[in-house]
Design an enzyme around this catalytic site. Structure first.
Site, PDB file in Angstrom:
ATOM      1  N   HIS A  52       0.834  -1.191   0.000  1.00  0.00           N
ATOM      2  CA  HIS A  52       0.000   0.000   0.000  1.00  0.00           C
ATOM      3  C   HIS A  52       0.877   1.253   0.000  1.00  0.00           C
ATOM      4  O   HIS A  52       2.044   1.219   0.388  1.00  0.00           O
ATOM      5  CB  HIS A  52      -0.908   0.017   1.223  1.00  0.00           C
ATOM      6  CG  HIS A  52      -1.978  -1.021   1.187  1.00  0.00           C
ATOM      7  ND1 HIS A  52      -2.930  -1.128   2.164  1.00  0.00           N
ATOM      8  CD2 HIS A  52      -2.273  -2.007   0.295  1.00  0.00           C
ATOM      9  CE1 HIS A  52      -3.760  -2.124   1.891  1.00  0.00           C
ATOM     10  NE2 HIS A  52      -3.372  -2.671   0.757  1.00  0.00           N
ATOM     11  N   GLU A  54       0.875   3.924   1.895  1.00  0.00           N
ATOM     12  CA  GLU A  54       1.387   4.364   3.196  1.00  0.00           C
ATOM     13  C   GLU A  54       2.639   3.571   3.585  1.00  0.00           C
ATOM     14  O   GLU A  54       3.596   4.138   4.113  1.00  0.00           O
ATOM     15  CB  GLU A  54       0.313   4.204   4.275  1.00  0.00           C
ATOM     16  CG  GLU A  54      -0.930   5.055   4.042  1.00  0.00           C
ATOM     17  CD  GLU A  54      -2.037   4.340   3.282  1.00  0.00           C
ATOM     18  OE1 GLU A  54      -3.203   4.656   3.525  1.00  0.00           O
ATOM     19  OE2 GLU A  54      -1.734   3.456   2.439  1.00  0.00           O
ATOM     20  N   CYS A  77      -6.270   1.915   5.700  1.00  0.00           N
ATOM     21  CA  CYS A  77      -6.971   0.685   6.080  1.00  0.00           C
ATOM     22  C   CYS A  77      -6.793   0.392   7.570  1.00  0.00           C
ATOM     23  O   CYS A  77      -5.826   0.822   8.197  1.00  0.00           O
ATOM     24  CB  CYS A  77      -6.513  -0.499   5.234  1.00  0.00           C
ATOM     25  SG  CYS A  77      -4.792  -0.998   5.443  1.00  0.00           S
TER      26      CYS A  77
END
Length: 151
Positions: A52, A54, A77
């Site tokens: 992801h 991040e 998430c």
């Protein structure tokens, strides 16, 4: 929110746009981590949906993430199908002081719980910066019909 906030979020939106259609059932997310007015990390959801955005931005930022602000196009998430640490957990563990998200993610693996985790751990969470611009990225993303196991 300041003009700098908008500038950094526009960079996150531009990053996300580079991987539209390449991330499988996951949305393409952009993340920019800023400390002291300087970008210390950037990431975009990788081809196939992992890692992801991040995660990648935090790796690049390293220790500079502590006390920083993360600008993310979509709510981080709160859970991973793989059982690994979620993006909200990674941001907290890195010591990010503030997270600014353009849009809430209504998927099974976020649905407000990412924001809740950040706030519960003392991280400032702001939602809605450049929401209209970021929404264009997710016109085809439907968290209700996407495969949540990939998130």
């Amino acid at each position: 929110m300041s003009g700098d906030d908008a500038s950094f979020m526009r960079r996150a939106i531009a990053l996300a746009a580079t991987h539209l259609g390449l991330t499988g059932d996951n949305p393409s997310v952009g993340c920019v981590i800023v400390r002291g007015g300087q970008v210390v990390g950037e990431g975009v959801t990788a081809a196939g949906g992992r890692p992801h955005a991040e995660e990648l931005a935090l790796r690049q930022a390293g220790e500079a993430a502590r006390g920083a602000t993360a600008y993310v196009t979509l709510e981080p998430c709160a859970q991973r199908s793989s059982g690994g640490a979620s993006c909200s957990e990674l941001l907290v563990a890195a010591g990010v002081a503030r997270v600014v998200a353009a849009l809430a993610d209504h998927s099974t693996f976020a649905g407000g719980r990412g924001a809740e985790r950040l706030r519960a751990q003392g991280t400032v969470f702001d939602l809605g910066l450049l929401e209209d611009e970021a929404a264009l990225l997710y016109a085809a993303y439907n968290p209700a019909t996407g495969d949540p196991r990939k998130r």
